[in-house]
Design an enzyme around this catalytic site. Structure first.
Site, mmCIF file in Angstrom:
data_model
loop_
_atom_site.group_PDB
_atom_site.id
_atom_site.type_symbol
_atom_site.label_atom_id
_atom_site.label_comp_id
_atom_site.label_asym_id
_atom_site.label_seq_id
_atom_site.Cartn_x
_atom_site.Cartn_y
_atom_site.Cartn_z
ATOM 1 N N HIS A 131 0.885 -1.402 -0.012
ATOM 2 C CA HIS A 131 0.019 0.035 -0.162
ATOM 3 C C HIS A 131 1.171 1.284 -0.189
ATOM 4 O O HIS A 131 1.792 1.344 0.622
ATOM 5 C CB HIS A 131 -1.086 -0.055 1.261
ATOM 6 C CG HIS A 131 -0.297 -0.413 2.565
ATOM 7 N ND1 HIS A 131 0.272 -1.604 2.957
ATOM 8 C CD2 HIS A 131 -0.028 0.639 3.551
ATOM 9 C CE1 HIS A 131 0.597 -1.323 4.196
ATOM 10 N NE2 HIS A 131 0.716 -0.227 4.517
ATOM 11 N N TYR A 132 0.550 2.151 -0.915
ATOM 12 C CA TYR A 132 1.182 3.567 -0.651
ATOM 13 C C TYR A 132 0.136 4.422 0.074
ATOM 14 O O TYR A 132 -0.625 4.217 0.244
ATOM 15 C CB TYR A 132 1.334 4.059 -2.307
ATOM 16 C CG TYR A 132 2.061 3.714 -3.284
ATOM 17 C CD1 TYR A 132 3.403 4.208 -3.338
ATOM 18 C CD2 TYR A 132 1.680 2.674 -4.112
ATOM 19 C CE1 TYR A 132 4.245 3.719 -4.132
ATOM 20 C CE2 TYR A 132 2.519 2.240 -5.029
ATOM 21 C CZ TYR A 132 4.013 2.763 -5.030
ATOM 22 O OH TYR A 132 4.923 2.177 -6.059
#
Ligand SMILES: [Zn+2]
Length: 170
Positions: A131-132
């Protein structure tokens, strides 16, 4: 990377059993993964999801560093950036750009932190599902971690952020 460390600490809280009660109807991709679980509920405030398409999705961070703190993920439960297919990689980054644009347009921050912690040693709270983080930043919002972060007041509620960002992903 004080920001990343603080976020990771917050995300770890999600793994405490009492926090997982509401996820009890777990079936499928990865029972232990809050993102895979949230995905089953679809785009709604309850799931904290503001967007999903075939390959990617956008969540509000449940424990935001700032109002408008988003998480952009591949839909498939995969922790390794290098194991995404070309299609998944492109889809993910198109959505990342869209999320940055939405936050920029709606909240008008002075700056943004955009990045991912690849692996636990790098500070990833949930290393198994890539996840960014998209974190809007304003002048003077820098805190010392983690002491002040625990009591930080965020002027925007998650519900308000969810409502305000939805139109950008229609
Ligand atoms: Zn997952």
């Amino acid at each position: 990377m004080g920001v990343a460390i603080s976020i990771a600490n917050h995300l770890k809280i999600l793994f405490q059993p009492e926090r997982l009660k509401y996820l009890s109807r777990a079936v499928g991709v990865n029972k232990a993964c809050v993102f895979c679980e949230g995905l089953k509920k679809g785009v709604k405030f309850e799931s904290l999801i503001v967007f999903e398409d075939e390959l990617s999705m956008v969540f509000l961070n449940k424990y935001p560093y700032n109002g408008g703190h988003l998480l952009v993920l591949p839909k498939r439960h995969e922790g390794d950036l290098l194991k995404l297919s070309e299609e998944e990689y492109i889809g993910l980054h198109k959505t990342l750009r869209r999320a940055v644009d939405a936050v920029q347009t709606e909240f008008r921050p002075r700056a943004m932190n955009v990045g991912a912690n690849l692996g636990q040693a790098a500070g990833a709270g949930i290393p198994d599902h890539l996840h960014y983080h998209v974190v809007p930043r304003w002048d003077g919002d820098t805190n010392f971690f983690p002491i002040i972060a625990q009591s930080k007041v965020i002027p925007l509620s998650l519900e308000e952020v969810h409502q305000r960002l939805l139109p950008y992903f229609k």
